[in-house]
Design a protein around this motif. Sequence first.
Motif, PDB file in Angstrom:
ATOM      1  N   GLY A  64       0.834  -1.192   0.000  1.00  0.00           N
ATOM      2  CA  GLY A  64       0.000   0.000   0.000  1.00  0.00           C
ATOM      3  C   GLY A  64       0.868   1.240   0.000  1.00  0.00           C
ATOM      4  O   GLY A  64       1.958   1.254  -0.581  1.00  0.00           O
ATOM      5  N   GLU A  65       0.403   2.304   0.636  1.00  0.00           N
ATOM      6  CA  GLU A  65       1.092   3.584   0.602  1.00  0.00           C
ATOM      7  C   GLU A  65       1.778   3.874   1.923  1.00  0.00           C
ATOM      8  O   GLU A  65       1.234   3.613   2.989  1.00  0.00           O
ATOM      9  CB  GLU A  65       0.086   4.701   0.270  1.00  0.00           C
ATOM     10  CG  GLU A  65       0.744   6.046  -0.028  1.00  0.00           C
ATOM     11  CD  GLU A  65      -0.261   7.064  -0.561  1.00  0.00           C
ATOM     12  OE1 GLU A  65      -0.412   8.115   0.083  1.00  0.00           O
ATOM     13  OE2 GLU A  65      -0.884   6.774  -1.600  1.00  0.00           O
ATOM     14  N   MET A  66       3.001   4.393   1.832  1.00  0.00           N
ATOM     15  CA  MET A  66       3.720   4.817   3.033  1.00  0.00           C
ATOM     16  C   MET A  66       4.584   6.017   2.684  1.00  0.00           C
ATOM     17  O   MET A  66       4.883   6.270   1.509  1.00  0.00           O
ATOM     18  CB  MET A  66       4.587   3.686   3.597  1.00  0.00           C
ATOM     19  CG  MET A  66       5.818   3.368   2.777  1.00  0.00           C
ATOM     20  SD  MET A  66       6.949   2.200   3.589  1.00  0.00           S
ATOM     21  CE  MET A  66       6.118   0.663   3.243  1.00  0.00           C
ATOM     22  N   GLN A 134       4.549   3.716  -2.951  1.00  0.00           N
ATOM     23  CA  GLN A 134       3.357   2.913  -3.188  1.00  0.00           C
ATOM     24  C   GLN A 134       3.801   1.511  -3.577  1.00  0.00           C
ATOM     25  O   GLN A 134       4.419   1.318  -4.627  1.00  0.00           O
ATOM     26  CB  GLN A 134       2.508   3.524  -4.308  1.00  0.00           C
ATOM     27  CG  GLN A 134       1.244   2.757  -4.642  1.00  0.00           C
ATOM     28  CD  GLN A 134       0.156   2.912  -3.592  1.00  0.00           C
ATOM     29  OE1 GLN A 134      -0.056   4.018  -3.069  1.00  0.00           O
ATOM     30  NE2 GLN A 134      -0.518   1.831  -3.245  1.00  0.00           N
ATOM     31  N   THR A 135       3.527   0.525  -2.709  1.00  0.00           N
ATOM     32  CA  THR A 135       3.979  -0.845  -2.970  1.00  0.00           C
ATOM     33  C   THR A 135       2.801  -1.747  -3.321  1.00  0.00           C
ATOM     34  O   THR A 135       1.683  -1.562  -2.827  1.00  0.00           O
ATOM     35  CB  THR A 135       4.702  -1.424  -1.741  1.00  0.00           C
ATOM     36  OG1 THR A 135       3.823  -1.393  -0.613  1.00  0.00           O
ATOM     37  CG2 THR A 135       5.953  -0.619  -1.418  1.00  0.00           C
ATOM     38  N   GLU A 136       3.084  -2.724  -4.174  1.00  0.00           N
ATOM     39  CA  GLU A 136       2.058  -3.696  -4.546  1.00  0.00           C
ATOM     40  C   GLU A 136       2.721  -4.997  -5.011  1.00  0.00           C
ATOM     41  O   GLU A 136       3.879  -5.001  -5.438  1.00  0.00           O
ATOM     42  CB  GLU A 136       1.158  -3.157  -5.655  1.00  0.00           C
ATOM     43  CG  GLU A 136       1.873  -2.902  -6.962  1.00  0.00           C
ATOM     44  CD  GLU A 136       0.958  -2.431  -8.076  1.00  0.00           C
ATOM     45  OE1 GLU A 136       1.432  -2.339  -9.221  1.00  0.00           O
ATOM     46  OE2 GLU A 136      -0.219  -2.157  -7.802  1.00  0.00           O
ATOM     47  N   VAL A 156       8.058   5.187  -6.403  1.00  0.00           N
ATOM     48  CA  VAL A 156       8.646   6.167  -5.499  1.00  0.00           C
ATOM     49  C   VAL A 156       8.499   7.553  -6.109  1.00  0.00           C
ATOM     50  O   VAL A 156       8.881   7.775  -7.262  1.00  0.00           O
ATOM     51  CB  VAL A 156      10.132   5.859  -5.244  1.00  0.00           C
ATOM     52  CG1 VAL A 156      10.736   6.869  -4.275  1.00  0.00           C
ATOM     53  CG2 VAL A 156      10.293   4.439  -4.697  1.00  0.00           C
ATOM     54  N   THR A 157       7.920   8.487  -5.341  1.00  0.00           N
ATOM     55  CA  THR A 157       7.686   9.853  -5.828  1.00  0.00           C
ATOM     56  C   THR A 157       8.242  10.864  -4.837  1.00  0.00           C
ATOM     57  O   THR A 157       7.619  11.165  -3.817  1.00  0.00           O
ATOM     58  CB  THR A 157       6.185  10.128  -6.033  1.00  0.00           C
ATOM     59  OG1 THR A 157       5.617   9.133  -6.886  1.00  0.00           O
ATOM     60  CG2 THR A 157       5.962  11.506  -6.641  1.00  0.00           C
ATOM     61  N   PRO A 158       9.437  11.397  -5.092  1.00  0.00           N
ATOM     62  CA  PRO A 158       9.942  12.485  -4.251  1.00  0.00           C
ATOM     63  C   PRO A 158       9.420  13.837  -4.735  1.00  0.00           C
ATOM     64  O   PRO A 158       9.226  14.033  -5.938  1.00  0.00           O
ATOM     65  CB  PRO A 158      11.459  12.379  -4.435  1.00  0.00           C
ATOM     66  CG  PRO A 158      11.626  11.808  -5.811  1.00  0.00           C
ATOM     67  CD  PRO A 158      10.430  10.925  -6.067  1.00  0.00           C
ATOM     68  N   VAL A 159       9.191  14.753  -3.795  1.00  0.00           N
ATOM     69  CA  VAL A 159       8.740  16.109  -4.111  1.00  0.00           C
ATOM     70  C   VAL A 159       9.682  17.092  -3.429  1.00  0.00           C
ATOM     71  O   VAL A 159       9.906  17.011  -2.211  1.00  0.00           O
ATOM     72  CB  VAL A 159       7.295  16.359  -3.631  1.00  0.00           C
ATOM     73  CG1 VAL A 159       6.854  17.778  -4.006  1.00  0.00           C
ATOM     74  CG2 VAL A 159       6.348  15.330  -4.235  1.00  0.00           C
ATOM     75  N   LEU A 160      10.250  18.001  -4.208  1.00  0.00           N
ATOM     76  CA  LEU A 160      11.236  18.957  -3.700  1.00  0.00           C
ATOM     77  C   LEU A 160      10.825  20.370  -4.098  1.00  0.00           C
ATOM     78  O   LEU A 160      10.532  20.630  -5.264  1.00  0.00           O
ATOM     79  CB  LEU A 160      12.613  18.636  -4.272  1.00  0.00           C
ATOM     80  CG  LEU A 160      13.796  19.436  -3.744  1.00  0.00           C
ATOM     81  CD1 LEU A 160      14.218  18.918  -2.372  1.00  0.00           C
ATOM     82  CD2 LEU A 160      14.981  19.362  -4.710  1.00  0.00           C
ATOM     83  N   ALA A 197      14.148   3.691  -0.914  1.00  0.00           N
ATOM     84  CA  ALA A 197      13.452   4.846  -1.486  1.00  0.00           C
ATOM     85  C   ALA A 197      14.256   6.123  -1.289  1.00  0.00           C
ATOM     86  O   ALA A 197      14.283   6.997  -2.165  1.00  0.00           O
ATOM     87  CB  ALA A 197      12.067   4.989  -0.856  1.00  0.00           C
ATOM     88  N   ALA A 198      14.939   6.240  -0.147  1.00  0.00           N
ATOM     89  CA  ALA A 198      15.768   7.420   0.111  1.00  0.00           C
ATOM     90  C   ALA A 198      16.902   7.509  -0.901  1.00  0.00           C
ATOM     91  O   ALA A 198      17.172   8.573  -1.480  1.00  0.00           O
ATOM     92  CB  ALA A 198      16.317   7.366   1.531  1.00  0.00           C
TER      93      ALA A 198
END
Length: 329
Positions: A64-66, A134-136, A156-160, A197-198
């Motif tokens: 799911g989402e984390m 978001q994992t599945e 994986v979606t980073p926002v900066l 993800a990092a």
Amino acid sequence: MMKIYALCAVALVCCLASCSSVQTLTFDQLCPATVSFPEQVKNIAVVNNMPSTPEAKRTLLTLGEMNGNGKKSAEMLASALADSKYFNQVMICDSALNTTGLSGRRALTQEEVTQLAGELDADIIFSLDQVKIQTERDEIFYPGLPGSWSVIKAKVTPVLSLYLPERERPMNIIAKTDSLQWDASMAPSDRQMQEEAASFSAYMLTHMLVPYWKHAERIYYAGGCVEMRDAAVCVNENDWQGAHDLWQSLFEQTKSKKLKIKSAFNLALASEMQGDLLQAEKWLKEVEKRVTAGSDEDVIRKFYAEQLAERMKQFPHLNTQMSRFGNNF
């Protein structure tokens, strides 16, 4: 996907022209970043503005989402930017700025930006606002295999957000989504997922913020006569001027149409490797005038023309971004 496409295209072209002694060349090519900064932006600060997250599980993976780990994500991004050596100084504030307890993005106020810039001696603030994961589980089917392959996929979606102290709003907000994949039997835990993800976010964002090197592939003709073989030796020794001179002499002296095509094509490559993209384009036009439409040589020409056009499109941006180093690249 672009890397896979390029390798497949090279393999296809080599198969088409295997009888013509076509060789593959791999080299490191500097590519422009998505965002350009003025030369006066020399010191930057990466700040952790991500929402707080509960302690991640060490043994289980939650589908799911984390949210990613803010401290780890900010550290990895700052480290990647420092390693690029593009800016004079990279500072970091990995203490959480977002203490609201809310899961969404929070914009920094101009007062916060001004204070952070002063304390960290930064010309610009890079606010890492979010790393969404978001994992599945998925089943992949490959032709010829009796069953499916169970995998774990993670988007994986980073926002900066990029802030200048003198501006009330961000000068830019950048986000990118890409995917990681594991065999289901080797899936990472939530803690490991946050660490992956990092690292992945730092990789994605750094390529958007500073020029970066990537492996590029080209092809050239290496056989057909003594001059071609001698020039290939020069290429192997990275002596592009020597190869250029041999191909130039062959182009001017040969009466063979095929050798003129091959030497002109190689001269385009030599020009590119020596940094003269306009001259490379001129030599490719010489090839175009002589090839038969649909021939192996024409397929190779079109393939290289696409590669060269893409690099020429990028070059003005790269020149602007590397001007702080006197365009020494």
